[in-house]
Design a protein around this motif. Structure first.
Motif, short mmCIF file in Angstrom:
data_model
loop_
_atom_site.label_atom_id
_atom_site.label_comp_id
_atom_site.label_asym_id
_atom_site.label_seq_id
_atom_site.Cartn_x
_atom_site.Cartn_y
_atom_site.Cartn_z
N GLY A 192 0.83 -1.22 0.00
CA GLY A 192 0.00 0.00 0.00
C GLY A 192 0.86 1.26 0.00
O GLY A 192 0.59 2.21 -0.74
N LEU A 193 1.91 1.25 0.81
CA LEU A 193 2.80 2.41 0.88
C LEU A 193 3.59 2.60 -0.41
O LEU A 193 3.88 3.72 -0.82
N MET A 264 -7.96 -0.43 -2.41
CA MET A 264 -7.91 1.03 -2.31
C MET A 264 -7.76 1.49 -0.86
O MET A 264 -7.18 2.54 -0.58
N LEU A 265 -8.29 0.67 0.08
CA LEU A 265 -8.19 1.05 1.49
C LEU A 265 -6.77 1.00 2.01
O LEU A 265 -6.42 1.70 2.95
N MET A 266 -5.95 0.14 1.41
CA MET A 266 -4.61 -0.11 1.98
C MET A 266 -3.77 1.16 2.11
O MET A 266 -3.21 1.42 3.16
N PRO A 267 -3.66 1.97 1.02
CA PRO A 267 -2.86 3.19 1.20
C PRO A 267 -3.57 4.21 2.10
O PRO A 267 -2.92 5.10 2.64
N ALA A 268 -4.91 4.09 2.26
CA ALA A 268 -5.66 5.11 2.99
C ALA A 268 -5.77 4.82 4.47
O ALA A 268 -5.87 5.74 5.28
N ALA A 269 -5.72 3.54 4.85
CA ALA A 269 -6.20 3.17 6.18
C ALA A 269 -5.12 3.11 7.25
O ALA A 269 -5.44 3.03 8.43
N THR A 270 -3.87 3.13 6.86
CA THR A 270 -2.87 2.85 7.88
C THR A 270 -1.98 4.04 8.21
O THR A 270 -1.96 4.51 9.34
N GLU A 271 -1.24 4.57 7.23
CA GLU A 271 -0.22 5.56 7.61
C GLU A 271 -0.84 6.88 8.06
O GLU A 271 -0.26 7.57 8.90
N THR A 272 -2.05 7.23 7.58
CA THR A 272 -2.70 8.45 8.06
C THR A 272 -3.04 8.32 9.55
O THR A 272 -2.92 9.28 10.31
N THR A 273 -3.45 7.12 9.96
CA THR A 273 -3.77 6.88 11.37
C THR A 273 -2.51 6.94 12.22
O THR A 273 -2.51 7.52 13.31
N HIS A 376 -17.11 13.12 -0.29
CA HIS A 376 -15.93 12.24 -0.21
C HIS A 376 -15.30 12.22 1.18
O HIS A 376 -14.17 11.75 1.35
N MET A 377 -16.01 12.76 2.18
CA MET A 377 -15.44 12.75 3.53
C MET A 377 -15.05 11.34 3.92
O MET A 377 -15.71 10.36 3.58
N CYS A 378 -13.95 11.24 4.65
CA CYS A 378 -13.36 9.94 4.99
C CYS A 378 -14.38 8.93 5.50
O CYS A 378 -15.06 9.16 6.49
N LEU A 379 -14.45 7.80 4.81
CA LEU A 379 -15.37 6.73 5.18
C LEU A 379 -14.93 6.06 6.48
O LEU A 379 -15.74 5.54 7.23
N GLY A 380 -13.65 6.10 6.75
CA GLY A 380 -13.11 5.34 7.88
C GLY A 380 -12.82 6.18 9.10
O GLY A 380 -12.10 5.73 10.00
N LEU A 381 -13.38 7.38 9.19
CA LEU A 381 -12.96 8.26 10.28
C LEU A 381 -13.34 7.70 11.65
O LEU A 381 -12.59 7.87 12.61
N PHE A 382 -14.50 7.02 11.75
CA PHE A 382 -14.86 6.45 13.05
C PHE A 382 -13.88 5.37 13.46
O PHE A 382 -13.52 5.24 14.62
#
Lengths: 429, 78
Positions: A192-193, A264-273, A376-382
């Protein structure tokens, strides 16, 4: 789970750590503190001709931007206008950037009815009540018992290298519910990275090819997991089962679509957190009285996370394509123009947030754009907030008197985009 | 209508909530908890659809902050 797997879970393999550092280097463009620049431009040219991101060489996930008139927006109200209206301000150029690497199901690049239908399918898979089940059944015990508890006897650690990179990967692994061990979860995250790293400007052809290869490997691994899960009945609370079963207006997702979405979640879900957690810890550790207050009243962790998302948004920039002639703040902007929205500036707009350059968890509730805004607000914010809250709670419970390690380099939140600290060295009693 | 939102004057606005569009972001409930609540599924429910004048500003901000555009204020018909 075998003991070796437990040990693996404590720390991500070095491949992920170096991929994380690589993304940091690409996106930060060597600037530690862009806020004085934002403040100045917010006053002098709130709707600026030209693309500040391009001027600084900040990577964008959008492609096909060359030759277009470009504008950069710095004010809160203008950011809100643009992010709210997906028809006038389109995300379609993501399809020519990041979208070209993650297949034909890039949610962030979709618009209009297609996006509405897909979002309708996907949103229930991330609903707050399902999230509570994930937290209680899947990831809270793992974070506490397998990631934080094993660190305790060391008396100190680097919160990024030893915990911050690993926990979002483990959460994704638990939430997807199909990976056989944490090493493969880390491998997924590494791929993802690599995809994200290819967004850098002036890249060599090899970077793009490497990202395409990583993307294909990621696809193959996830596709196998999706097929197995569907064949087994997809009865669990995990995300892949939810996606397999999701239905909206009679439409369901096939294996290819589920696979593309998870990829698509892989680059989005980890390093931002990772970065949001890192910035939160730096800001709290710099304020021992505030840290102590939150440690004694855990309900405040949520407010602290919201304030970090305002004060130090990791995703500091959003881009949009203008689909009709418009006027923003008295500036005429033609159809076809490319916009850069400075979320890091809008979130500190003094017209909206009194004393905006101060980190203050007690400020009145107010929307900021750290998770984006609009369709397009982040789907995974919760999920991101729940993970971070769980980790902070575990640190407060298990690591008494947690504080900066005075013998190690100072933790600094840096970068113009994907902001966060590279390391946060701490000790405890 | 619950006592804690009893209007001191006649309400001029009512909230229209489209629960089908609500994704449970909860921004409205953070900004104006007197009007906007989240149910057990995490989706918006209105404590009152009529907005007391003293809550008008907060209710409007809560509605405008909805990422989904699921909330709006409309004048109460005379």
């Amino acid at each position: 789970m075998r003991a070796q797997d437990l040990a693996d879970g404590m720390k991500a393999p070095s491949g992920v750590n170096s991929a994380f550092a690589n993304v940091s280097a690409s996106f930060s463009v060597g600037m530690d503190d862009p806020y004085p620049l934002y403040r100045q431009l917010r006053r002098s040219s709130p709707v600026m001709e030209g693309d500040l991101m391009a001027q600084f060489g900040i990577p964008s996930v959008h492609g096909g931007t060359e030759g277009r008139p470009a504008f950069t927006l710095f004010r809160y109200a203008d950011a809100m206008t643009v992010l709210r209206d997906g028809a006038t301000y389109s995300s379609e150029l993501i399809g020519k950037g990041l979208g070209a690497l993650v297949g034909d199901f890039a949610l962030t690049a979709m618009g209009g009815d297609e996006h509405r239908r897909m979002r309708g399918l996907l949103q229930p898979c991330f609903a707050p009540d399902l999230l509570r089940k994930w937290k209680e059944e899947l990831f809270a015990p793992v974070i506490r018992d397998q990631l934080v508890a094993p660190l305790v006897e060391r008396g100190g650690c680097d919160l990024i290298e030893d915990l911050g990179i690993a926990f979002p990967i483990r959460v994704v692994y638990e939430v997807l519910g199909v990976m056989t061990d944490s090493r493969s979860a880390a491998q997924y995250s590494d791929w993802g990275l690599q995809i994200l790293a290819a967004m850098r400007r002036n890249q060599t052809p090899g970077t793009w090819q490497g990202a395409l290869d990583a993307s294909q490997k990621l696809y193959d691994a996830i596709r196998l997991a999706v097929e197995e899960r569907r064949a087994a009945g997809a009865t669990g609370h995990d995300l892949i089962s939810s996606l397999v079963n999701a239905e909206f207006e009679g439409r369901r997702l096939d294996d290819h679509e589920v696979t593309n979405f998870v990829r698509m979640l892989m680059p989005a879900a980890t390093e931002t957190t990772t970065r949001t957690f890192g910035s939160l810890m730096v800001l709290l550790l710099q304020r021992p009285e505030l840290l102590e207050r939150i440690r004694n009243d855990r309900r405040l962790i949520g407010k602290a996370i919201d304030e970090v998302v305002r004060f130090e948004p990791v995703a500091s920039w959003k881009n949009r394509l203008v689909t009709r002639d418009v006027e923003i703040g008295g500036v005429k902007i033609p159809e076809g123009a490319f916009l850069s929205v400075a979320v890091g500036s809008a979130n500190r707009d003094e017209n909206v947030f009194p004393d905006s350059e101060t980190f203050n968890i007690d400020r009145p509730a107010k929307l900021s754009f750290g998770f984006g805004f609009g369709p397009h607000m982040c789907l995974g914010l919760f999920l991101a907030k729940a993970e971070i809250e769980t980790v902070v709670n575990a640190l407060f419970d298990l690591c008494p008197n947690i504080r900066f390690d005075p013998t190690k380099p100072e933790a600094v939140i840096r970068g113009m985009h994907l902001r966060g600290p590279d390391s946060v060295h701490v000790i405890w009693d | 209508m619950p006592n804690d939102v009893a209007p001191s004057q006649r309400p001029a606005f009512q909230v229209i909530a489209d629960r089908g569009s609500c994704c449970g972001y909860g921004v409205c409930a953070e900004i104006c908890p007197e009007i906007y609540k989240l149910d057990e599924a995490g989706l918006v429910v209105l404590a009152s659809d009529l907005v007391p004048p003293e809550l008008e500003e907060k209710a409007r901000e809560g509605a405008e902050s909805c990422p989904q555009g699921a909330l709006r204020l409309e004048p109460v018909d005379a």
